[in-house]
Design a protein around this motif. Structure first.
Motif, mmCIF file in Angstrom:
data_model
loop_
_atom_site.group_PDB
_atom_site.id
_atom_site.type_symbol
_atom_site.label_atom_id
_atom_site.label_comp_id
_atom_site.label_asym_id
_atom_site.label_seq_id
_atom_site.Cartn_x
_atom_site.Cartn_y
_atom_site.Cartn_z
ATOM 1 N N CYS A 77 47.866 61.870 17.072
ATOM 2 C CA CYS A 77 46.872 62.856 16.676
ATOM 3 C C CYS A 77 45.580 62.180 16.203
ATOM 4 C CB CYS A 77 47.447 63.728 15.572
ATOM 5 S SG CYS A 77 46.428 65.138 15.192
ATOM 6 N N HIS A 78 45.724 61.114 15.375
ATOM 7 C CA HIS A 78 44.536 60.491 14.809
ATOM 8 C C HIS A 78 43.716 59.756 15.858
ATOM 9 C CE1 HIS A 78 45.353 61.679 10.803
ATOM 10 N NE2 HIS A 78 46.580 61.169 10.854
ATOM 11 N N LYS A 79 44.413 59.071 16.770
ATOM 12 C CA LYS A 79 43.679 58.342 17.802
ATOM 13 C C LYS A 79 43.339 59.225 18.986
ATOM 14 C CE LYS A 79 45.815 53.933 16.625
ATOM 15 N NZ LYS A 79 47.007 53.167 16.993
ATOM 16 N N ARG A 80 43.659 60.501 18.881
ATOM 17 C CA ARG A 80 43.400 61.483 19.935
ATOM 18 C C ARG A 80 44.009 61.061 21.270
ATOM 19 N NH1 ARG A 80 40.223 65.431 18.491
ATOM 20 N NH2 ARG A 80 39.106 65.241 16.545
ATOM 21 N N ASP A 82 46.846 61.852 23.948
ATOM 22 C CA ASP A 82 47.846 62.823 24.384
ATOM 23 C C ASP A 82 48.072 62.569 25.869
ATOM 24 O OD1 ASP A 82 49.587 64.899 24.714
ATOM 25 O OD2 ASP A 82 48.058 66.461 24.702
#
Lengths: 373, 222
Positions: A77-80, A82
């Motif tokens: 989530c933090h490093k985006r 997915d």
């Protein structure tokens, strides 16, 4: 290597609910780690197992956290990050198999072999047919296959592209007992052979116990306990886990007495009901729950009664007897606040007891098998 | 006499065939998007596509004139740029047939695509296939019965189109007199012999096309 997940997923009734601050209808917090082994996700329907699997596969996007498989970051989530499903190199077997009905077995298995030449495809499909013992079925359509055959084809299709992880969503729920047993063995063998992590969902305790190297217990969207089947089945950490693994006899709100260091036992008492359990490091005065599996409640025959010490022996009356195939379930009224115990004995042992509903008898609770949580 | 029968038949089939081809392609794309995507204003697309199904054909025709006429919104641009006027051509009859048959295609196909179990698509994704490949090789083949039903309905609707076509394309003998319009004008002119002949041919063509499709569909297992 292995799997490391720690993520959350929220389901809202409507999309706009999130912005309005309305509580989600379902919350999943999945946190566990496992090696390249057979991991069983265990829990009731609606406990979040399938949602967890779909998040790991990328079919659903978590609301936060991390998913790392074999050092590859699937989601962060933090490093985006997915990673799209297509790039996660995973095999997924669906509960309903999801074999493509308009393709024969050969085409189904070859569907994930993108960029292979026809010759390579043929070779790989042949390997898969042999691995799963379904040679000769390659020209059949899914509608011509039995449930067990469909399951094997679904496995072959998922394994053909050499996935780095295999996800199985209640794959045996629609199969009969014999086919199930064979397939359980097959999955274990495949895991040993390929050495990849396999995540396997089930709500069947027997299946979980016989298959798992490691179990992850879900309840109400929370991971309750992670451990080997022995740890989880014999040392559940809380009431939810105890209930899930079939510890049908659970007593809450018992007070811990002083430890008897000579025998390594403690007294657990609730009102008039008092049992001793082999437990160490339990603080006196603590409020705990305890439980015992039905097969660890022994019904004493008249001969037994003579030469048994009085510890954990209770005079009870038999409420009813239920046949469970190879064994009998005996519902016992233990008297204190109408607590009903369930005991399980083999048919052989049961015959010697000459018990009928309404009879009085004595039972002994095995103090080594009492779990405290 | 032959010319009076032959021309309407050919022009009707030509208009219906071209309009159905466009309806089949665009309708399938629209249906897939409606069935599988969530986006802002989805309801508006749905309403706009469906509208011609509930409006009287004369109203649809009138709206088309407003859009496509020389002083219309699109018609004016087209005329100013190229000098082409659409009204009273067979091409505008194709547009009319397209507009009235699109809702039949989209309603049938959307339902058929929605009925395809999403697990098949998810399975394809997990096997490394992108959405477009999955749509073309998994979803649409599994919805093919519904898609074909939509195409047959659209073709039938296009062949039978009357009101909107009469408004935008008129009844110009040798240019825009389709079967439906020729039957009406033959009957109005008291030429019952011609009307009978046209009716028999139209019914035969319709029955034939339905029978052929039914046979084709029966051969599909899935």
């Amino acid at each position: 290597m292995g799997i490391k997940v720690d993520f959350r997923k929220r389901h809202y009734m409507k999309k706009s609910d999130k912005k309005k601050g309305i509580d989600p209808v379902f919350m999943l917090d999945a946190k566990f780690e496992a090696g390249n082994e057979l991991v069983v996700l265990f829990g009731r329907s609606g406990s979040g197992k399938t949602t967890a699997l779909q998040c790991i596969s990328g079919l659903l996007e978590p609301n936060g956290g991390k998913i790392i498989v074999n050092d590859k970051v699937y989601f962060d989530c933090h490093k985006r990050i997915d990673l799209p499903v297509q790039q996660r190199s995973l095999g997924y077997v669906f509960q309903n198999y999801a074999l493509f009905p308009h393709m024969d077995v050969k085409k189904n298995i070859a569907y994930g072999l993108k960029g292979f030449s026809e010759e390579e495809k043929g070779r790989r499909v042949g390997e898969m047919l042999r691995l799963l013992h379904i040679e000769g079925l390659e020209d059949n359509y899914p509608s011509q296959l039995s449930g067990g055959q469909k399951q094997r084809v679904a496995l072959a299709r998922a394994l053909a592209p050499k996935p780095e992880i295999l996800l199985l969503d209640e794959p045996f729920s629609a199969l009969d007992a014999v086919v199930r047993m064979k397939l359980r063995e097959m999955i274990r063998r495949i895991q040993k052979e390929l050495g990849i992590p396999i995540l396997f969902i089930t709500h069947n305790p027997v299946e979980a116990f016989t298959m798992a190297d490691r179990m992850v217990i879900f309840h109400n969207g929370q991971v309750q306990q992670t451990g080997t089947p022995e740890e989880v089945f014999y040392h559940p950490q809380n009431t939810h886990v105890a209930e899930l693994v079939g510890m049908t006899n659970i007593f809450e709100d018992a007070i811990v007495g002083d430890e008897d260091t000579a025998t390594g036992t403690v007294l657990l008492r609730k009102d008039e009901l008092q049992v001793s359990a082999m437990q160490q490091k339990l603080k006196a005065g603590r409020n705990v729950s305890w439980g015992i599996r039905p097969e660890n409640i022994h019904i004493l025959s008249e001969e037994d009664e003579k030469d048994v010490e009085e510890e954990n022996v209770f005079s009870v009356s038999v409420k009813s007897i239920v046949n469970k195939g190879a064994s009998k379930l005996i519902y016992i009224d233990i008297g204190h606040h109408q607590n009903l115990l369930i005991a399980e004995t083999s048919n052989q042992a049961f015959e010697k007891l000459h018990l009928e509903a309404g009879d009085a008898c004595k039972v002994k609770l095995d103090k080594r098998k009492i779990a405290v949580f | 006499m032959l010319e009076q029968v032959w021309f309407p038949l050919v022009i009707t089939l030509k208009i219906a065939a071209i309009s159905t081809l466009i309806v089949a392609i665009l309708g399938t794309i629209i249906s897939y998007i409606l069935a599988r995507r969530e986006f802002m204003g989805k309801w508006l697309v749905d309403v706009l596509v469906t509208l011609p199904m509930v409006l009287p054909p004369t109203v649809t025709g009138y709206l088309l004139i407003v859009l496509l006429g020389k002083n219309g919104i699109f018609g004016k641009v087209l005329f100013d740029l190229t000098g082409i006027s659409l009204l009273f051509t067979w091409q505008v009859a194709v547009i009319a047939a397209f507009v009235v048959s699109l809702p039949l295609m989209v309603k049938t196909t959307t339902a058929a695509i929605e009925a395809v179990d999403r697990d098949f698509e998810y399975a394809a994704f997990t096997l490394g296939r992108k959405e477009l490949e999955t749509a073309l090789f998994i979803t649409l083949p599994l919805a093919k019965k519904g898609i074909l039903a939509g195409i047959v309905l659209s073709f039938a609707r296009a062949v039978g189109e009357f009101g909107a076509t009469l408004m935008v394309a008129g009844n110009i003998p040798g240019r825009t007199n389709t079967m439906a319009i020729s039957i009406y004008s033959a009957f109005q002119g008291g030429n019952n012999e011609l009307a009978n002949m046209l009716v028999i041919i139209l019914v035969t063509v319709s029955l034939l096309s339905m029978a052929i499709t039914a046979r084709l569909v029966n051969r599909w297992k899935i």
